[in-house]
Design an enzyme around this catalytic site. Sequence first.
Site, PDB file in Angstrom:
ATOM      1  N   TRP A 100       7.447   6.774   0.190  1.00  0.00           N
ATOM      2  CA  TRP A 100       7.689   6.587   1.624  1.00  0.00           C
ATOM      3  C   TRP A 100       8.528   5.358   1.867  1.00  0.00           C
ATOM      4  O   TRP A 100       9.446   5.370   2.699  1.00  0.00           O
ATOM      5  CB  TRP A 100       6.385   6.532   2.401  1.00  0.00           C
ATOM      6  CG  TRP A 100       5.607   7.813   2.322  1.00  0.00           C
ATOM      7  CD1 TRP A 100       4.371   7.993   1.771  1.00  0.00           C
ATOM      8  CD2 TRP A 100       6.019   9.104   2.811  1.00  0.00           C
ATOM      9  NE1 TRP A 100       4.008   9.311   1.880  1.00  0.00           N
ATOM     10  CE2 TRP A 100       4.983  10.014   2.505  1.00  0.00           C
ATOM     11  CE3 TRP A 100       7.165   9.576   3.461  1.00  0.00           C
ATOM     12  CZ2 TRP A 100       5.054  11.368   2.840  1.00  0.00           C
ATOM     13  CZ3 TRP A 100       7.233  10.927   3.791  1.00  0.00           C
ATOM     14  CH2 TRP A 100       6.187  11.800   3.482  1.00  0.00           C
ATOM     15  N   ASP A 167       4.513   0.264   7.866  1.00  0.00           N
ATOM     16  CA  ASP A 167       4.137   1.673   7.936  1.00  0.00           C
ATOM     17  C   ASP A 167       2.656   1.740   7.558  1.00  0.00           C
ATOM     18  O   ASP A 167       2.296   1.477   6.407  1.00  0.00           O
ATOM     19  CB  ASP A 167       5.005   2.469   6.948  1.00  0.00           C
ATOM     20  CG  ASP A 167       4.600   3.943   6.837  1.00  0.00           C
ATOM     21  OD1 ASP A 167       3.620   4.360   7.485  1.00  0.00           O
ATOM     22  OD2 ASP A 167       5.293   4.675   6.091  1.00  0.00           O
ATOM     23  N   LYS A 191      -3.201  11.302   9.104  1.00  0.00           N
ATOM     24  CA  LYS A 191      -3.988  10.854   7.960  1.00  0.00           C
ATOM     25  C   LYS A 191      -5.361  10.340   8.395  1.00  0.00           C
ATOM     26  O   LYS A 191      -6.337  10.549   7.713  1.00  0.00           O
ATOM     27  CB  LYS A 191      -3.268   9.744   7.188  1.00  0.00           C
ATOM     28  CG  LYS A 191      -1.801  10.027   6.859  1.00  0.00           C
ATOM     29  CD  LYS A 191      -1.601  11.051   5.776  1.00  0.00           C
ATOM     30  CE  LYS A 191      -0.187  11.599   5.672  1.00  0.00           C
ATOM     31  NZ  LYS A 191       0.902  10.628   5.605  1.00  0.00           N
TER      32      LYS A 191
END
Length: 357
Positions: A100, A167, A191
Amino acid sequence: MGKTHNFYAGPSILPQYTIDETAKAIHNFAGTGLSVMEVSHRSKEVVAVMDQAIALFKELLNIPDGYHVLFLGGGASTQFLMAPYNLLQKKAAYLLTGGWASKAVKEAKLFGEVVEVASSKDSNFNYIPKGWKVPSDADYFHITTNNTLYGTEIREDFDMDVPLVADMSSDIFSRPMDVSKYALIYGGAQKNLAPAGITFIIVKEDALGKVDRAIPTMLDYRTHMKSESMFNTPPVLPLFAALKTLEWLKNKGGVAAMEKVNIEKAGLLYAEIDRNKLFKPTVNAVEDRSIMNICWIMNDEYADLEKEFLDFASARGMIGIKGHRSVGGYRASTYNALPKESVIELVKVMQEFESMK
Ligand SMILES: *Cc1c(COP(=O)(O)O)cnc(C)c1O
């Protein structure tokens, strides 16, 4: 069918309360007799959901004045470009800790110079680099606090001289944190918070307005700050579900209570991975081990049992423990909503399999 245990990495387990309350609202939302899916986002009922979600979000994370909480579409992946669009004038610094983070770097490079201050790519991202230095003239420093694919996590709020951007897609609300250390925090909700479709953003007001470029209206954080995330139609159903998860979090004692249980759950599973003769962890540095995504593989001498254990565990209700293809082996995601009982059952299954070998 026996009981199942949901270890998916994302979308992933949500509190039963969130699912039940959302199911009710799909039939009858806030006493309107209408479904939450068919009510105007300008109605007083949906505006109240937005207001309550923002207020609870701020309360649970103890967000100081001067910050805005936004709920937008586009996922964390859109934030990879929105962050540099709004914050990168000349140069940004990134910590490269996984797939990511790499994607975030790729987008930032479209806007200016990107300095990778450190990377753990040399060993398949199985640790968090230490001892790096961020250039003092960087417009911001970007980190990925939890590396969902690789099972590493930064669980401290760094003191930085430049604005800190994070993030937090896969570990928001997993621990108490000091939001005042950050200029921007973002994440996809799927998530730890809500079904896919909504993205949370915590942005410090005075971090904005410092770049020269024109910013398209929809990609400008200030647009959404001014309109309280109602500039265009927000994803109303995931927003409603997010509110229910926030209520659940508060009822459970908030993020401090979550952290306690999360550490217990992760501790149980790591202890078994370390002990069991069949398995070994992929993250060796104990301080870098994620409490949200726990990765492990077969010990070399048992490598040919990889598929057999997966089938064995699946047959016993362990859902979603196949590791990400870039790591292999297994990954158990132990998000807030995962009961400790599920981890205890997984440990039993690992022990049972060991005893057969
Ligand atoms: C899942 C994930 C993403 C991608 O989120 P989308 O909402 O699918 O764009 C980004 N970063 C991290 C850390 C993730 O876990």
